[in-house]
Scaffold this motif. Structure first.
Motif, PDB file in Angstrom:
ATOM      1  N   CYS A   1     -14.167  47.207  29.686  1.00 38.80           N
ATOM      2  CA  CYS A   1     -14.119  45.866  29.100  1.00 38.80           C
ATOM      3  C   CYS A   1     -15.044  44.895  29.839  1.00 38.80           C
ATOM      4  N   GLU A   2     -15.308  45.185  31.107  1.00 40.05           N
ATOM      5  CA  GLU A   2     -16.168  44.306  31.882  1.00 40.05           C
ATOM      6  C   GLU A   2     -17.611  44.377  31.412  1.00 40.05           C
ATOM      7  N   GLU A   3     -17.998  45.520  30.848  1.00 43.96           N
ATOM      8  CA  GLU A   3     -19.364  45.698  30.367  1.00 43.96           C
ATOM      9  C   GLU A   3     -19.504  45.311  28.897  1.00 43.96           C
ATOM     10  N   ALA A   4     -18.410  45.333  28.130  1.00 44.61           N
ATOM     11  CA  ALA A   4     -18.437  45.021  26.691  1.00 44.61           C
ATOM     12  C   ALA A   4     -18.130  43.543  26.448  1.00 44.61           C
ATOM     13  N   PRO A   5     -18.408  43.025  25.224  1.00 41.11           N
ATOM     14  CA  PRO A   5     -18.055  41.627  24.881  1.00 41.11           C
ATOM     15  C   PRO A   5     -16.562  41.377  24.914  1.00 41.11           C
ATOM     16  N   GLY A   6     -15.775  42.453  24.715  1.00 43.24           N
ATOM     17  CA  GLY A   6     -14.339  42.291  24.726  1.00 43.24           C
ATOM     18  C   GLY A   6     -13.640  43.558  24.347  1.00 43.24           C
ATOM     19  N   CYS A   7     -12.294  43.605  24.537  1.00 46.34           N
ATOM     20  CA  CYS A   7     -11.476  44.768  24.213  1.00 46.34           C
ATOM     21  C   CYS A   7     -10.269  44.332  23.408  1.00 46.34           C
ATOM     22  N   GLY A   8      -9.635  45.302  22.754  1.00 46.01           N
ATOM     23  CA  GLY A   8      -8.434  45.022  22.010  1.00 46.01           C
ATOM     24  C   GLY A   8      -8.747  44.491  20.619  1.00 46.01           C
ATOM     25  N   LYS A   9      -7.693  44.118  19.910  1.00 44.22           N
ATOM     26  CA  LYS A   9      -7.867  43.642  18.539  1.00 44.22           C
ATOM     27  C   LYS A   9      -8.673  42.347  18.513  1.00 44.22           C
ATOM     28  N   TRP A  10      -9.704  42.295  17.667  1.00 40.00           N
ATOM     29  CA  TRP A  10     -10.536  41.083  17.555  1.00 40.00           C
ATOM     30  C   TRP A  10      -9.940  40.172  16.498  1.00 40.00           C
ATOM     31  N   GLU A  11      -9.848  38.885  16.794  1.00 37.42           N
ATOM     32  CA  GLU A  11      -9.353  37.887  15.845  1.00 37.42           C
ATOM     33  C   GLU A  11     -10.361  36.759  15.733  1.00 37.42           C
ATOM     34  N   ARG A  12     -10.458  36.219  14.504  1.00 35.67           N
ATOM     35  CA  ARG A  12     -11.397  35.129  14.290  1.00 35.67           C
ATOM     36  C   ARG A  12     -10.971  33.900  15.110  1.00 35.67           C
ATOM     37  N   PRO A  13     -11.935  33.196  15.711  1.00 38.35           N
ATOM     38  CA  PRO A  13     -11.599  31.962  16.447  1.00 38.35           C
ATOM     39  C   PRO A  13     -11.231  30.839  15.477  1.00 38.35           C
ATOM     40  N   LEU A  14     -10.562  29.808  16.016  1.00 33.30           N
ATOM     41  CA  LEU A  14     -10.171  28.650  15.207  1.00 33.30           C
ATOM     42  C   LEU A  14     -11.232  27.568  15.289  1.00 33.30           C
ATOM     43  N   LYS A  15     -11.310  26.787  14.223  1.00 29.69           N
ATOM     44  CA  LYS A  15     -12.200  25.614  14.213  1.00 29.69           C
ATOM     45  C   LYS A  15     -11.445  24.432  13.617  1.00 29.69           C
ATOM     46  N   ARG A  16     -11.987  23.215  13.820  1.00 30.14           N
ATOM     47  CA  ARG A  16     -11.320  22.015  13.318  1.00 30.14           C
ATOM     48  C   ARG A  16     -11.312  22.015  11.793  1.00 30.14           C
ATOM     49  N   ASN A  17     -10.166  21.691  11.215  1.00 28.06           N
ATOM     50  CA  ASN A  17     -10.004  21.629   9.765  1.00 28.06           C
ATOM     51  C   ASN A  17     -10.631  20.340   9.229  1.00 28.06           C
ATOM     52  N   PRO A  18     -11.669  20.442   8.417  1.00 29.75           N
ATOM     53  CA  PRO A  18     -12.297  19.216   7.891  1.00 29.75           C
ATOM     54  C   PRO A  18     -11.380  18.423   6.958  1.00 29.75           C
ATOM     55  N   ASN A  19     -10.343  19.060   6.445  1.00 29.17           N
ATOM     56  CA  ASN A  19      -9.421  18.369   5.528  1.00 29.17           C
ATOM     57  C   ASN A  19      -8.187  17.806   6.232  1.00 29.17           C
ATOM     58  N   TYR A  20      -8.176  17.966   7.560  1.00 26.64           N
ATOM     59  CA  TYR A  20      -6.997  17.456   8.286  1.00 26.64           C
ATOM     60  C   TYR A  20      -7.004  15.920   8.342  1.00 26.64           C
ATOM     61  N   LYS A  21      -5.882  15.306   8.012  1.00 24.88           N
ATOM     62  CA  LYS A  21      -5.754  13.845   8.051  1.00 24.88           C
ATOM     63  C   LYS A  21      -4.525  13.402   8.835  1.00 24.88           C
ATOM     64  N   GLY A  22      -3.572  14.297   9.055  1.00 22.70           N
ATOM     65  CA  GLY A  22      -2.378  13.927   9.792  1.00 22.70           C
ATOM     66  C   GLY A  22      -1.415  13.101   8.954  1.00 22.70           C
ATOM     67  N   LYS A  23      -0.414  12.548   9.631  1.00 20.98           N
ATOM     68  CA  LYS A  23       0.584  11.761   8.922  1.00 20.98           C
ATOM     69  C   LYS A  23      -0.019  10.422   8.482  1.00 20.98           C
ATOM     70  N   TRP A  24       0.309  10.008   7.294  1.00 20.86           N
ATOM     71  CA  TRP A  24      -0.223   8.749   6.756  1.00 20.86           C
ATOM     72  C   TRP A  24       0.674   7.584   7.155  1.00 20.86           C
ATOM     73  N   TYR A  25       0.043   6.515   7.624  1.00 17.05           N
ATOM     74  CA  TYR A  25       0.752   5.276   7.930  1.00 17.05           C
ATOM     75  C   TYR A  25       0.051   4.118   7.218  1.00 17.05           C
TER      76      TYR A  25
ATOM     77  N   LEU B   1       0.824  -1.198   0.000  1.00 16.87           N
ATOM     78  CA  LEU B   1       0.000   0.000   0.000  1.00 16.87           C
ATOM     79  C   LEU B   1       0.864   1.256   0.000  1.00 16.87           C
ATOM     80  N   LYS B   2       0.362   2.282  -0.755  1.00 14.49           N
ATOM     81  CA  LYS B   2       1.054   3.563  -0.844  1.00 14.49           C
ATOM     82  C   LYS B   2       0.126   4.673  -0.366  1.00 14.49           C
ATOM     83  N   LYS B   3       0.696   5.782   0.005  1.00 13.48           N
ATOM     84  CA  LYS B   3      -0.100   6.913   0.444  1.00 13.48           C
ATOM     85  C   LYS B   3      -0.939   7.450  -0.711  1.00 13.48           C
ATOM     86  N   PRO B   4      -2.242   7.675  -0.491  1.00 14.38           N
ATOM     87  CA  PRO B   4      -3.090   8.246  -1.556  1.00 14.38           C
ATOM     88  C   PRO B   4      -2.579   9.617  -1.996  1.00 14.38           C
ATOM     89  N   ASP B   5      -2.809   9.940  -3.283  1.00 11.39           N
ATOM     90  CA  ASP B   5      -2.317  11.205  -3.835  1.00 11.39           C
ATOM     91  C   ASP B   5      -2.975  12.418  -3.184  1.00 11.39           C
TER      92      ASP B   5
END
Length: 490
Positions: free
Chosen positions: A306-330, A244-248
């Motif tokens: 900041c205690e009364e607001a949703p947040g302070c400072g620079k806003w950054e998008r949160p991370l989510k699980r990558n649906p294309n993640y497969k990791g190392k192939w064995y 068996l070989k790693k799929p393309d």
């Protein structure tokens, strides 16, 4: 007719008397017995070696009119011995028995006896120490991780002519209360060992079996030390499927998480507001010296906006699980067609093997007590060696049982009065010693084990003067304390 009856009666009476005398001679004559009713001095000889500073006393049982040999001081080495008639292990059982009362409870101390073999010519009990060769060591031993009724016997290897100590495995536990208990070991001619506590059997073992470590009898065969594993010997039960070989389309570099592009900044997010601000109520201390204390900085507090607001400072998008993640192939694992199993060398006859029907037990010519104990109050009594278990039973009933009952009554009475504070302190101290011993046994602190043991047995104390000095130390202002800290910085 009358004369015949008289003659017959006379013969019967004579036979009956002979049986009584024979029975008395057979069952009531121990090889050695020490009751300590009289002072031991002159019979038992304390060791004159410099390490053995513990003082022995002829002490009365506090609950019964009977005397014993007392360990009178804490944190000492003790040594004492007595010569006895030679005891051989041949056709009869050998019974070893003695009473022990731990007046403060058995907390941290050895309380065993050593049954010594013939020593060098001119040996005197005053030379007795931990190097004096023994045949058997038997009795309670408790401190730290050790808690057992030990039984050790030394056996001369007929192949090497060297003595080896064989330790009983899975030994019974000693009784640790303040009551007198009797410990009995019976060695039978068929190599059977029985250990009894208060007359109740607690352990049965065989001197020639795996009940001892190391066992007396070596194995008949051993692995051939010259046998080597062949180079082509494959011990892998499973191997990766080579077909068996790693799929393309398998991307090993795809990250596990990615930005959530669907996420939106919450309404009211204060992007221009810092999360922390200077404390407006904070003021520079009046005694603060910038040259000595350094530049004073205003402490920070959480931005109240900041205690009364949703947040302070620079806003950054949160991370989510990558649906294309497969990791190392064995590749999947499959059965190894070349698998031969775990390799081990071939067995060959053991050149060190010897066979025995019974162990070659060394004769006993002296009894010694050689212990290193953290506690006092160990009272030894009624040390017995006999060739019949009936004698041991007889002496338990006659000498130990009354003390046992008296001790129980005394203990019952003490439970109804105020607590014994010194006894409680001794017990607490023993628990501390147990804990320190366990600490010393941890591999991580192995380099410091000797120092820990030295502290335990040195009973180091903090001088009271230094404690008083700490109590009287004047309080310093925060600035002075900060300056002191700064002065000591590298």
């Amino acid at each position: 007719m009358g004369l015949g009856l008289i003659a017959g009666f006379s013969c019967s009476f004579t036979l009956w008397l002979m049986l009584i005398l024979f029975s008395s001679f057979t069952y009531s004559s121990p090889v050695f017995f020490e009751s300590f009713d009289k002072s031991w001095e002159g019979r038992w000889i304390p060791s004159e070696k410099k390490d053995y500073q513990g003082k022995w006393k002829h002490e009365k049982n506090d609950a019964y009119d009977d005397y014993g040999l007392l360990v009178s001081q804490t944190a000492r080495k003790y040594g004492i011995a007595v010569k006895i008639p030679e005891v051989h292990f041949k056709d009869d059982p050998v019974v070893l028995q003695y009473d022990l009362k731990a007046q403060n409870g058995l907390v941290c101390g050895g309380a065993y006896l050593k049954y010594l073999i013939p020593q060098n010519a001119g040996w005197d009990p005053k030379h007795f120490d931990n190097q004096s060769p023994f045949s058997i060591m038997f009795g309670p031993d408790k401190c730290g991780a050790t808690n057992k009724v030990c039984f050790i016997f030394r056996h001369k290897n007929p192949k090497t002519d060297k003595y080896v100590e064989h330790h009983l495995k899975y030994s019974p536990l000693p009784i640790t209360d303040k009551i007198t208990h009797v410990y009995t070991a019976v060695i039978y001619p068929n190599s059977t060992l029985k250990i009894l506590i208060d007359g109740e059997e607690k352990k049965t073992a065989n001197l020639l079996s795996g009940d001892f470590d190391p066992p007396v009898l070596p194995p008949m065969t051993i692995p051939d030390p010259d046998d080597k594993k062949p180079e082509d010997w494959d011990e892998r039960a499973k191997i990766p499927d080579p077909k068996l070989k790693k799929p393309d389309n398998w991307d090993e570099d795809a990250p596990m998480e990615i930005e959530d592009l669907d996420a939106k900044k919450p309404e009211g997010w204060l992007e221009d507001e810092p999360k922390e601000i200077d404390d407006p109520d904070s003021q520079k201390p009046a005694d603060w010296d910038d040259d000595k204390d350094g530049n004073w900085k205003i402490p920070k507090i959480t931005n109240p906006k900041c205690e009364e607001a949703p947040g302070c400072g620079k806003w950054e998008r949160p991370l989510k699980r990558n649906p294309n993640y497969k990791g190392k192939w064995y590749p999947p694992m499959i059965d190894n067609p070349n698998y031969k199993g775990f390799w081990k060398p071939q067995n060959i006859p053991n050149p060190a093997y010897f066979g025995l029907k019974c162990p070659n037990m060394e004769a006993i010519t002296a009894i010694g007590i050689e212990i290193w104990t953290m506690q006092d109050g160990l009272l030894f009594d009624n040390i017995l060696i006999a060739n019949n278990v009936s004698i041991a039973q007889e002496y338990r009933d006659k000498y130990w049982k009354p003390k046992f009952e008296a001790d129980k009554e005394k203990q019952k009475g003490e439970e109804d009065v105020e607590p014994n504070i010194p006894g409680m302190l001794t017990e607490f101290k023993g628990k501390v010693f147990d804990f320190l011993y366990k600490i010393a046994a941890i591999p991580l602190v192995a380099p410091y084990k000797a120092k820990i043991i030295k502290v335990i047995f040195g009973r180091k104390k903090i001088p009271s003067a230094s404690l008083e000095g700490k109590k009287k130390m004047p309080q310093k202002s925060p600035a002075i304390l900060r300056r002191n800290k700064k002065d000591h910085l590298p």
